[in-house]
Design an enzyme around this catalytic site. Structure first.
Site, short mmCIF file in Angstrom:
data_model
loop_
_atom_site.label_atom_id
_atom_site.label_comp_id
_atom_site.label_asym_id
_atom_site.label_seq_id
_atom_site.Cartn_x
_atom_site.Cartn_y
_atom_site.Cartn_z
N ILE A 73 0.88 -1.15 0.00
CA ILE A 73 0.00 0.00 0.00
C ILE A 73 0.93 1.20 0.00
O ILE A 73 1.77 1.36 0.88
CB ILE A 73 -0.98 0.01 1.20
CG1 ILE A 73 -1.74 1.34 1.26
CG2 ILE A 73 -0.29 -0.29 2.51
CD1 ILE A 73 -2.88 1.35 2.27
N SER A 74 0.81 2.02 -1.03
CA SER A 74 1.73 3.14 -1.22
C SER A 74 1.68 4.10 -0.04
O SER A 74 0.68 4.18 0.70
CB SER A 74 1.37 3.92 -2.49
OG SER A 74 1.54 3.13 -3.62
N SER A 75 2.74 4.85 0.13
CA SER A 75 2.74 5.94 1.10
C SER A 75 1.57 6.87 0.80
O SER A 75 1.28 7.15 -0.37
CB SER A 75 4.06 6.71 1.00
OG SER A 75 3.92 8.00 1.59
#
Length: 202
Positions: A54-56
């Protein structure tokens, strides 16, 4: 707490009002694995199952901002992952379509959308490089993973005045790039994403 995160992001990204509102409305804690809930409001990427991430939230905020979504009706996302980016988009865009090659992640994302009463996101498991022709053309196509070169069939799924936003591999780096149907390109900033992969994983 989602407002707490939105406020942190607003110090780093020149949010338009509708972007800030979307980040206030979607709580990131619902999209991170159980063992990482304590990191939900930190500006950091978090590992997901199946070698995905899950991206920043800062990356999600930047991509959302670069999409220029005012008056946009439909968007296709390649790389659903946890569903967090699609959920943010659902608060801005009337119709969101999201694809991931890992079917297990799509099923989990669908459950999250339902639990959060998000009904304008359509998700399916497929090789994202083929897009989703059924609902084309789209105002925007977003890649949430990097790719070496945009497949021509995806440009054909874009409206004439739309663009693809994608991390593009360039030598030893990745650059967030807007690609228009007429061939015009705009390089925006360097980034770091996981790669697009071929095929489907059940």
């Amino acid at each position: 707490m989602s407002k707490f995160l939105a406020d942190k992001l607003a110090d780093l990204v020149p949010f338009r009002p509708y972007e800030y509102k979307a980040f206030c409305e979607i709580d990131r804690k619902y999209f991170v694995p159980e063992g990482f809930k304590y990191k939900a409001y930190e500006i950091t990427a978090i590992p997901l199952d199946e070698d995905s991430t899950i991206s920043s939230p800062l990356t999600v905020a930047k991509m959302t901002h670069y999409l220029e979504l005012e008056n946009v009706d439909s968007i296709l996302e390649i790389g659903c992952g946890s569903g967090y980016q699609a959920a943010i988009l659902s608060k801005i865009v009337r119709r969101v379509f999201t694809v991931d090659r890992i079917c297990y992640l799509i099923e989990k994302a669908k459950k999250r959308f339902k639990a959060l009463n998000i009904y304008n996101v359509n998700a399916k498991c497929d090789d994202g490089r083929v897009g989703w022709k059924t609902y084309a053309p789209y105002d925007r196509i977003l890649f949430s993973a990097y790719i070496d070169k945009i497949p021509m069939n995806l440009l054909s799924q874009l409206k004439d005045d739309g663009f693809i936003l994608a991390p593009i591999k360039k030598e030893d780096s990745q650059i967030i790039t807007r690609i228009y149907k007429n061939g015009k390109k705009e390089e925006l900033e360097s980034c770091e994403f996981v790669p697009i992969k071929k095929g489907i994983e059940k």
